[in-house]
Design a protein around this motif. Structure first.
Motif, short mmCIF file in Angstrom:
data_model
loop_
_atom_site.label_atom_id
_atom_site.label_comp_id
_atom_site.label_asym_id
_atom_site.label_seq_id
_atom_site.Cartn_x
_atom_site.Cartn_y
_atom_site.Cartn_z
N LYS A 197 14.20 6.49 -1.39
CA LYS A 197 14.00 5.78 -0.33
C LYS A 197 15.16 5.76 0.64
O LYS A 197 15.49 5.25 1.60
N THR A 255 9.23 3.70 1.83
CA THR A 255 8.36 3.88 0.69
C THR A 255 7.00 4.08 0.49
O THR A 255 6.05 3.95 -0.50
N ASN A 259 6.30 6.88 -2.00
CA ASN A 259 6.56 6.36 -3.54
C ASN A 259 5.16 5.42 -3.72
O ASN A 259 4.66 5.49 -4.92
N TRP A 277 6.41 2.78 -6.70
CA TRP A 277 7.30 1.82 -6.06
C TRP A 277 6.55 0.70 -6.94
O TRP A 277 5.39 0.13 -6.94
N THR A 307 11.95 2.38 -7.26
CA THR A 307 11.19 3.35 -7.45
C THR A 307 11.42 3.51 -8.94
O THR A 307 12.56 3.59 -9.49
#
Length: 150
Positions: free
Chosen positions: A71, A96, A99, A105, A118
């Motif tokens: 990120k 994100t 992710n 995430w 993460t």
């Protein structure tokens, strides 16, 4: 809903350290080692990036393109790539979204504190953009060999 083995990855991956948009379709015909890591310039993340850098030619010989995702900003990625002489792309997933699509995430805990972050994970993707393997127990110091031995 997190992506899993057998799923096709999204085409748009994000913006790299040079401000260029990366797409999965840019890599058609090559395998991708897409690795998600928490933060530029931290000990574990630096060890992982340097392992991939040091094993880069072997990974390329095995047909892999390496792409890192965190990120951090484009500027942070540029500095990190320059400092560590990284020969591969780093995607700035500042919101994100990538992710979240890949399901990495998540709620993490450190020193009694909970936060979103993460989860270090690597997705091995075939020449057609389909996930073939997922590494959740990443060996940061020997990650290139870990990928090549699968």
């Amino acid at each position: 809903m997190a992506l899993k083995i057998g799923d096709k990855i999204p085409d748009i991956l994000g913006i790299n350290q040079d401000g260029k948009e990366l797409k999965a379709s840019d890599f058609t015909g090559r395998k991708i080692a897409l690795y998600f890591y928490p933060k530029d310039n931290t000990p574990g993340c630096t060890a992982e990036a340097c392992s991939l850098r040091d094993g880069y030619e072997n990974l390329r010989s095995a047909g892999y393109e390496v792409i890192g995702v965190s990120k951090d900003s484009v500027a942070s990625h540029r500095k990190f790539a320059d400092k560590e002489s990284l020969p591969f792309d780093l995607v700035a997933d500042t919101d994100t979204s990538l992710n979240q699509i890949f399901g990495v995430w998540a709620l993490k805990k450190m020193a009694g504190r909970e936060y979103m972050g993460t989860v270090r994970t690597t997705f091995l993707i075939d020449e057609n953009g389909v996930i073939q393997n997922i590494i959740t127990k990443v060996d940061t110091k020997d990650h290139a060999k870990q990928i090549l031995n699968l």
